[in-house]
Scaffold this motif. Structure first.
Motif, PDB file in Angstrom:
ATOM      1  N   THR A   1       0.849  -1.252   0.149  1.00 15.09           N
ATOM      2  CA  THR A   1      -0.105   0.141  -0.065  1.00 15.09           C
ATOM      3  C   THR A   1       0.839   1.235  -0.141  1.00 15.09           C
ATOM      4  OG1 THR A   1      -0.279  -0.157   2.514  1.00 15.09           O
ATOM      5  CG2 THR A   1      -1.966  -1.078   1.354  1.00 15.09           C
ATOM      6  N   GLY A   2       2.119   1.247   0.000  1.00 16.75           N
ATOM      7  CA  GLY A   2       3.115   2.142   0.179  1.00 16.75           C
ATOM      8  C   GLY A   2       3.092   3.086   1.171  1.00 16.75           C
ATOM      9  N   THR A   3       2.683   2.433   2.418  1.00 12.00           N
ATOM     10  CA  THR A   3       2.742   2.887   3.920  1.00 12.00           C
ATOM     11  C   THR A   3       3.964   2.897   4.718  1.00 12.00           C
ATOM     12  OG1 THR A   3       0.051   2.476   3.912  1.00 12.00           O
ATOM     13  CG2 THR A   3       1.311   3.091   5.820  1.00 12.00           C
ATOM     14  N   ASP A   4       4.421   3.741   5.142  1.00 10.99           N
ATOM     15  CA  ASP A   4       5.649   3.684   6.018  1.00 10.99           C
ATOM     16  C   ASP A   4       5.540   2.351   6.940  1.00 10.99           C
ATOM     17  OD1 ASP A   4       8.391   4.612   7.078  1.00 10.99           O
ATOM     18  OD2 ASP A   4       6.874   4.563   8.970  1.00 10.99           O
ATOM     19  N   LEU A   5       6.316   1.590   7.271  1.00 11.17           N
ATOM     20  CA  LEU A   5       6.147   0.321   8.285  1.00 11.17           C
ATOM     21  C   LEU A   5       5.838   0.904   9.680  1.00 11.17           C
ATOM     22  CD1 LEU A   5       6.265  -2.686   8.715  1.00 11.17           C
ATOM     23  CD2 LEU A   5       8.636  -2.250   9.356  1.00 11.17           C
ATOM     24  N   PHE A   6       6.366   1.869  10.151  1.00 13.24           N
ATOM     25  CA  PHE A   6       6.024   2.289  11.464  1.00 13.24           C
ATOM     26  C   PHE A   6       4.887   3.119  11.797  1.00 13.24           C
ATOM     27  CE2 PHE A   6      10.268   0.925  11.785  1.00 13.24           C
ATOM     28  CZ  PHE A   6      10.414   0.024  12.690  1.00 13.24           C
ATOM     29  N   VAL A   7       4.405   3.760  10.661  1.00 10.81           N
ATOM     30  CA  VAL A   7       3.005   4.499  10.373  1.00 10.81           C
ATOM     31  C   VAL A   7       2.019   3.491  10.294  1.00 10.81           C
ATOM     32  CG1 VAL A   7       1.601   5.850   8.983  1.00 10.81           C
ATOM     33  CG2 VAL A   7       4.193   6.584   9.300  1.00 10.81           C
ATOM     34  N   HIS A   8       2.319   2.413   9.684  1.00  6.37           N
ATOM     35  CA  HIS A   8       1.130   1.310   9.502  1.00  6.37           C
ATOM     36  C   HIS A   8       1.155   0.635  10.953  1.00  6.37           C
ATOM     37  CE1 HIS A   8      -0.565  -2.359   8.493  1.00  6.37           C
ATOM     38  NE2 HIS A   8       0.624  -3.117   8.707  1.00  6.37           N
ATOM     39  N   ILE A   9       2.357   0.368  11.446  1.00  9.25           N
ATOM     40  CA  ILE A   9       1.989  -0.308  12.960  1.00  9.25           C
ATOM     41  C   ILE A   9       1.385   0.529  14.004  1.00  9.25           C
ATOM     42  CG2 ILE A   9       3.363  -1.140  14.916  1.00  9.25           C
ATOM     43  CD1 ILE A   9       5.457  -2.262  12.721  1.00  9.25           C
ATOM     44  N   LYS A  10       1.911   1.904  14.128  1.00 10.34           N
ATOM     45  CA  LYS A  10       1.214   2.895  14.715  1.00 10.34           C
ATOM     46  C   LYS A  10      -0.263   2.920  14.696  1.00 10.34           C
ATOM     47  CE  LYS A  10       1.534   7.721  16.292  1.00 10.34           C
ATOM     48  NZ  LYS A  10       2.136   9.046  16.207  1.00 10.34           N
ATOM     49  N   HIS A  11      -0.616   2.967  13.396  1.00 10.79           N
ATOM     50  CA  HIS A  11      -2.195   2.897  13.144  1.00 10.79           C
ATOM     51  C   HIS A  11      -3.006   1.773  13.530  1.00 10.79           C
ATOM     52  CE1 HIS A  11      -5.374   5.283  11.366  1.00 10.79           C
ATOM     53  NE2 HIS A  11      -5.585   4.291  10.447  1.00 10.79           N
ATOM     54  N   MET A  12      -2.344   0.594  13.441  1.00 13.54           N
ATOM     55  CA  MET A  12      -2.826  -0.689  13.982  1.00 13.54           C
ATOM     56  C   MET A  12      -3.268  -0.634  15.423  1.00 13.54           C
ATOM     57  SD  MET A  12      -1.627  -3.987  11.717  1.00 13.54           S
ATOM     58  CE  MET A  12       0.218  -3.851  12.281  1.00 13.54           C
TER      59      MET A  12
END
Length: 468
Positions: free
Chosen positions: A178-189
């Motif tokens: 999805t082209g999302t920064d890994l840690f942005v993705h984890i934080k949003h989860m």
């Protein structure tokens, strides 16, 4: 290879497979292999009727199987590691110490938290279930706790860690696609994952009240401990074997060489610590560990492992991925997804549709990775059109794809759990609380708009994602 297939023809193989699955499993009490083969045959006929050549249909099956080859290697290694760790006394040591430390009332909560920590550290739910999970089953069964409850707690903890770990392959896959920064993705989860795990722990605490120390037959526990001490050399030094594997993975050593080290250390310990012969140690790797103590619980738990024990799982994956490959690469899955997209009129419905589509893909294609890959391709443009940040898509993919894979007995994850924990999806489904709570929370967030964020100027660009 893809042909234009109508939605109604595309769902025919799925309906045929599910109907055959219900009849075979519920009424005939047989395994899921034959229904999957039947569904594969129906899918091939539909593809052929829609214009696909037989060589294209074959290639679609091969593509599906190739996608599962890394998982098959891991499954084989898990079979070897279970056999070698049982034969070496590692599992017996973990169970014995666990019986001394853990209390029945808090066992379900404790094993869920332990599995969560280990999986978070190593990034693998499968490795956690195949090691800590196996020992946890032994401890819980010795306390008189039903196997389905234990498996539900093990699964909940293992998937929490897998989902939130930056070392997890599915976490990186969802972020990358999805082209999302890994840690942005984890934080949003965190918004969906943490509440889901808290709810799961609360349920396990409530269930655990029925297994207080006062209501547990301590004589059975004492008998189990005595049998383990008579049958194995118990030593805290044996715990260095699983510790070595977890440390290696924690230092980003790939899973396959790390597991191979675990197999080798267990093999050596069986010979030099337990006093087994070279022939016996090799036999355990092939056919699993065999023991006859007269104690039904110990015999049922420890007669397992080895390469042969995983062939049921491997054959299931080969069939399931053949079925999924035809659906994916002949255009049937695309036709089904396109119909679902027509109903996603708003951003909230789009998020809910993503979760449900990933879940449906787990059922149709029997593979966790496909449930992330296919919806990510199908929904990316719709998220852009509705001005939704890419992290909404990556979270929905994991909430629906990563977690719901365990609920389908024919999915690679469901088959793996049956092979390692000895409990089927039909039995543990109600107790895998975390795995169905998080998708529901995700859908509610989507429909209400809570934590759903708009895209920034350079969202969907893998190399230049704005930090929050």
């Amino acid at each position: 290879m893809e042909n234009r297939i109508s939605f109604w023809w595309a769902i025919v193989p799925l309906i045929a497979m599910i109907a055959a699955m219900l009849i075979t499993i519920v009424y005939l009490e047989q395994g899921p292999h034959m229904p999957l083969l039947f569904g594969t045959a129906v899918a091939a006929l539909v593809a052929w009727r829609s214009g696909s050549k037989w060589e294209d249909i074959e290639e679609a099956m091969y593509k599906g199987i190739r996608l599962a080859l890394p998982a098959i290697i891991i499954i084989i290694l898990i079979g070897l590691i279970i056999g070698s760790w049982i034969g070496s006394g590692v599992v017996a040591t973990m169970i014995l110490y666990g019986l001394n430390i853990l209390t029945p009332a808090l066992f379900l909560v404790s094993i869920a938290v332990i599995c969560a920590v280990v999986s978070l550290a190593i990034g693998s739910s499968w490795s956690t279930m195949g090691t800590i999970g196996v020992a946890g089953m032994g401890i819980g069964l010795s306390m008189g706790i039903p196997p389905a409850m234990i498996a539900g707690a093990v699964i909940s903890g293992s998937y929490f860690g897998d989902k939130m770990s930056p070392l997890s392959d599915t976490t990186n896959l969802a972020a990358g696609l999805t082209g999302t920064d890994l840690f942005v993705h984890i934080k949003h989860m965190w918004w969906t994952t943490v509440p889901g795990f808290i709810i799961a722990l609360a349920v396990f605490w409530f269930l655990g009240r029925d297994f207080s120390a006062a209501g547990t037959d301590t004589a059975d526990i004492a008998t189990t401990m005595a049998v383990l001490q008579d049958s194995f050399v118990i030593s805290p030094w044996l715990l260095l074997i699983p510790l070595a594997v977890f440390v290696m993975v924690g230092f980003k050593v790939p899973a396959i060489p790390a597991l191979l080290v675990g197999v080798l250390l267990g093999f050596v310990a069986q010979i030099f610590v337990q006093g087994g012969s070279l022939s016996e140690a090799v036999g355990v790797l092939q056919g699993g560990y065999v023991i006859e103590t007269g104690n039904i619980l110990v015999d049922d738990l420890f007669n397992r492992g080895g390469l042969d024990s995983m062939m049921y799982t491997v054959s299931m994956i080969l069939v399931a991925m053949s079925f999924g490959g035809i659906l994916e690469y002949t255009g049937m899955l695309k036709a089904i997804m396109a119909q679902i997209l027509k109903m996603a009129k708003t951003g909230g419905r789009l998020v809910a549709s993503t979760v449900l589509s990933a879940t449906a893909t787990n059922a149709m294609c029997a593979e966790q990775y496909i449930s992330i890959v296919v919806p990510s391709r199908m929904y990316a443009s719709s998220y852009k059109e509705k001005n939704l940040a890419s992290k909404n898509l990556s979270r929905a993919l994991e909430d629906g794809g990563t977690l719901t894979s365990v609920f389908f007995a024919w999915n690679t994850c469901g088959v793996f759990i049956l092979g390692t924990l000895g409990v089927s999806a039909f039995e543990y489904a109600a107790f895998a609380v975390f795995n169905y709570t998080v998708p529901l929370i995700s859908i509610i967030y989507g429909l209400t708009g809570f934590t759903i964020t708009k895209q920034q100027s350079d969202d969907y660009t893998p190399d230049t994602v704005q930090p929050e």
